[in-house]
Design a protein around this motif. Structure first.
Motif, PDB file in Angstrom:
ATOM      1  N   PHE A  24      20.646 -35.783  10.783  1.00 39.74           N
ATOM      2  CA  PHE A  24      21.857 -35.269  10.152  1.00 39.74           C
ATOM      3  C   PHE A  24      22.196 -36.114   8.926  1.00 39.74           C
ATOM      4  CE2 PHE A  24      24.118 -32.434  13.287  1.00 39.74           C
ATOM      5  CZ  PHE A  24      23.068 -32.313  14.157  1.00 39.74           C
ATOM      6  N   PRO A  25      22.710 -35.469   7.874  1.00 38.11           N
ATOM      7  CA  PRO A  25      23.181 -36.254   6.725  1.00 38.11           C
ATOM      8  C   PRO A  25      24.502 -36.938   7.078  1.00 38.11           C
ATOM      9  CG  PRO A  25      23.721 -33.954   6.406  1.00 38.11           C
ATOM     10  CD  PRO A  25      22.909 -34.036   7.684  1.00 38.11           C
ATOM     11  N   LYS A  26      24.892 -37.886   6.261  1.00 37.03           N
ATOM     12  CA  LYS A  26      26.191 -38.541   6.435  1.00 37.03           C
ATOM     13  C   LYS A  26      27.279 -37.559   6.033  1.00 37.03           C
ATOM     14  CE  LYS A  26      29.121 -41.976   6.886  1.00 37.03           C
ATOM     15  NZ  LYS A  26      29.959 -41.703   8.022  1.00 37.03           N
ATOM     16  N   GLY A  27      28.245 -37.374   6.898  1.00 37.67           N
ATOM     17  CA  GLY A  27      29.382 -36.505   6.587  1.00 37.67           C
ATOM     18  C   GLY A  27      30.556 -37.322   6.102  1.00 37.67           C
ATOM     19  N   GLU A  28      31.718 -36.720   6.106  1.00 38.00           N
ATOM     20  CA  GLU A  28      32.932 -37.444   5.715  1.00 38.00           C
ATOM     21  C   GLU A  28      33.881 -37.510   6.903  1.00 38.00           C
ATOM     22  OE1 GLU A  28      35.939 -34.433   3.553  1.00 38.00           O
ATOM     23  OE2 GLU A  28      34.070 -34.719   2.449  1.00 38.00           O
ATOM     24  N   ASP A  29      34.698 -38.553   6.927  1.00 34.76           N
ATOM     25  CA  ASP A  29      35.683 -38.701   7.998  1.00 34.76           C
ATOM     26  C   ASP A  29      36.804 -37.690   7.797  1.00 34.76           C
ATOM     27  OD1 ASP A  29      34.381 -40.774   9.283  1.00 34.76           O
ATOM     28  OD2 ASP A  29      35.398 -42.319   8.114  1.00 34.76           O
ATOM     29  N   HIS A  30      37.276 -37.160   8.926  1.00 33.96           N
ATOM     30  CA  HIS A  30      38.336 -36.154   8.895  1.00 33.96           C
ATOM     31  C   HIS A  30      39.213 -36.357  10.116  1.00 33.96           C
ATOM     32  CE1 HIS A  30      40.205 -32.206   8.319  1.00 33.96           C
ATOM     33  NE2 HIS A  30      39.995 -31.982   9.595  1.00 33.96           N
ATOM     34  N   GLU A  31      40.498 -36.367   9.915  1.00 38.20           N
ATOM     35  CA  GLU A  31      41.430 -36.467  11.039  1.00 38.20           C
ATOM     36  C   GLU A  31      41.848 -35.057  11.425  1.00 38.20           C
ATOM     37  OE1 GLU A  31      43.218 -38.205  14.073  1.00 38.20           O
ATOM     38  OE2 GLU A  31      42.182 -39.394  12.559  1.00 38.20           O
ATOM     39  N   GLY A  72      40.987 -35.026  16.940  1.00 37.38           N
ATOM     40  CA  GLY A  72      41.084 -36.418  16.504  1.00 37.38           C
ATOM     41  C   GLY A  72      40.130 -36.692  15.343  1.00 37.38           C
ATOM     42  N   ARG A  73      39.709 -37.948  15.229  1.00 39.67           N
ATOM     43  CA  ARG A  73      38.821 -38.336  14.119  1.00 39.67           C
ATOM     44  C   ARG A  73      37.455 -37.698  14.340  1.00 39.67           C
ATOM     45  NH1 ARG A  73      38.846 -41.139  10.013  1.00 39.67           N
ATOM     46  NH2 ARG A  73      40.589 -42.521  10.243  1.00 39.67           N
ATOM     47  N   GLN A  74      36.987 -37.018  13.294  1.00 41.10           N
ATOM     48  CA  GLN A  74      35.716 -36.298  13.345  1.00 41.10           C
ATOM     49  C   GLN A  74      34.929 -36.551  12.073  1.00 41.10           C
ATOM     50  OE1 GLN A  74      34.548 -33.914  15.786  1.00 41.10           O
ATOM     51  NE2 GLN A  74      36.128 -34.956  16.978  1.00 41.10           N
ATOM     52  N   GLU A  75      33.618 -36.400  12.176  1.00 41.22           N
ATOM     53  CA  GLU A  75      32.774 -36.377  10.987  1.00 41.22           C
ATOM     54  C   GLU A  75      32.542 -34.903  10.666  1.00 41.22           C
ATOM     55  OE1 GLU A  75      28.507 -38.094   9.321  1.00 41.22           O
ATOM     56  OE2 GLU A  75      29.174 -38.629  11.328  1.00 41.22           O
ATOM     57  N   VAL A  76      32.773 -34.533   9.397  1.00 37.21           N
ATOM     58  CA  VAL A  76      32.640 -33.130   8.994  1.00 37.21           C
ATOM     59  C   VAL A  76      31.774 -33.024   7.744  1.00 37.21           C
ATOM     60  CG1 VAL A  76      34.890 -32.495   9.984  1.00 37.21           C
ATOM     61  CG2 VAL A  76      34.742 -33.133   7.563  1.00 37.21           C
ATOM     62  N   TYR A  77      31.356 -31.805   7.471  1.00 40.23           N
ATOM     63  CA  TYR A  77      30.561 -31.500   6.273  1.00 40.23           C
ATOM     64  C   TYR A  77      31.310 -30.484   5.433  1.00 40.23           C
ATOM     65  CZ  TYR A  77      26.955 -33.747   8.981  1.00 40.23           C
ATOM     66  OH  TYR A  77      26.253 -34.659   9.721  1.00 40.23           O
ATOM     67  N   ARG A  78      31.229 -30.703   4.125  1.00 37.98           N
ATOM     68  CA  ARG A  78      31.854 -29.803   3.144  1.00 37.98           C
ATOM     69  C   ARG A  78      30.877 -29.565   1.992  1.00 37.98           C
ATOM     70  NH1 ARG A  78      37.476 -29.491   3.459  1.00 37.98           N
ATOM     71  NH2 ARG A  78      38.445 -30.953   4.875  1.00 37.98           N
ATOM     72  N   GLY A  79      31.077 -28.469   1.294  1.00 34.08           N
ATOM     73  CA  GLY A  79      30.347 -28.213   0.051  1.00 34.08           C
ATOM     74  C   GLY A  79      28.843 -28.043   0.233  1.00 34.08           C
ATOM     75  N   LYS A  80      28.115 -28.404  -0.836  1.00 34.27           N
ATOM     76  CA  LYS A  80      26.654 -28.269  -0.859  1.00 34.27           C
ATOM     77  C   LYS A  80      25.997 -29.591  -0.489  1.00 34.27           C
ATOM     78  CE  LYS A  80      26.691 -24.845  -4.517  1.00 34.27           C
ATOM     79  NZ  LYS A  80      26.201 -24.479  -5.833  1.00 34.27           N
ATOM     80  N   GLY A  81      24.687 -29.532  -0.306  1.00 33.30           N
ATOM     81  CA  GLY A  81      23.924 -30.755  -0.067  1.00 33.30           C
ATOM     82  C   GLY A  81      23.919 -31.220   1.373  1.00 33.30           C
ATOM     83  N   ASN A  82      24.216 -30.332   2.298  1.00 31.66           N
ATOM     84  CA  ASN A  82      24.209 -30.680   3.715  1.00 31.66           C
ATOM     85  C   ASN A  82      22.846 -30.301   4.288  1.00 31.66           C
ATOM     86  OD1 ASN A  82      27.100 -31.429   3.867  1.00 31.66           O
ATOM     87  ND2 ASN A  82      27.369 -29.280   3.329  1.00 31.66           N
TER      88      ASN A  82
END
Length: 170
Positions: A68-75, A80-90
């Motif tokens: 998996f690629p590195k995602g971004e932190d999201h509350e 609760g705290r999750q790693e999520v993916y947005r946009g392109k390049g996933n």
């Protein structure tokens, strides 16, 4: 009279959100050892890392652990705290093993769940797609020990017999 206006307003609100197939678009390609799934997530939407998975629905194709690629932190207010993916390049790379004799395309089951920033969370999605696999590499037989030329005359047979160790001449 007010009741139809409420339904019309609800219908307009539903139209503001993309169908999941448009919010979470993907493409799949294959190399000799891995499947690559590229997710493009529409602006204003995100997908949960923990809710993305891959399965093979093809006999003779076994998937390994996806990278998996590195995602971004999201509350998240629910999770609760999750790693999520947005946009392109996933880009997700899924190694696979192909049993001898397994040919043709692979049927891949994609699982994903995500939300819109505006407050809509989709139920888990499960989509099936296929990807053409490159031809399986043919594995050549290991080199064998050199063999003696076949004996063609009585003299050749006697010579061959003399060249074998005594233990083999029983």
């Amino acid at each position: 009279v007010a009741l139809p206006l409420v339904f019309a307003a609800a219908a307009v609100a539903d139209d503001e959100f993309l169908p999941p197939e448009q919010a979470f678009r993907y493409s799949v390609s294959a190399s000799a050892s891995a499947l690559t799934v590229d997710w493009t997530i529409a602006p204003g939407y995100y997908a949960y890392r923990k809710r993305i998975a891959f399965e093979s629905a093809t006999a003779g194709i076994t998937l390994g652990t996806a990278v998996f690629p590195k995602g971004e932190d999201h509350e998240d207010e629910f999770f609760g705290r999750q790693e999520v993916y947005r946009g392109k390049g996933n880009r997700f790379v899924v190694p696979y093993l192909r049993e001898a004799g397994a040919t043709g395309p692979v049927t891949l089951v994609l699982k994903i769940q995500g939300c819109a920033d505006a407050g809509l969370c989709y139920p888990p999605q499960k989509w099936t797609t296929t990807a053409a696999l490159p031809a399986a590499a043919t594995q050549s037989a290991p080199p064998s020990a050199p063999r003696a030329a076949p004996a063609t005359t009585l003299g050749d047979l006697k010579s061959l017999a003399r060249s074998r160790p005594a233990a083999d001449r029983k």
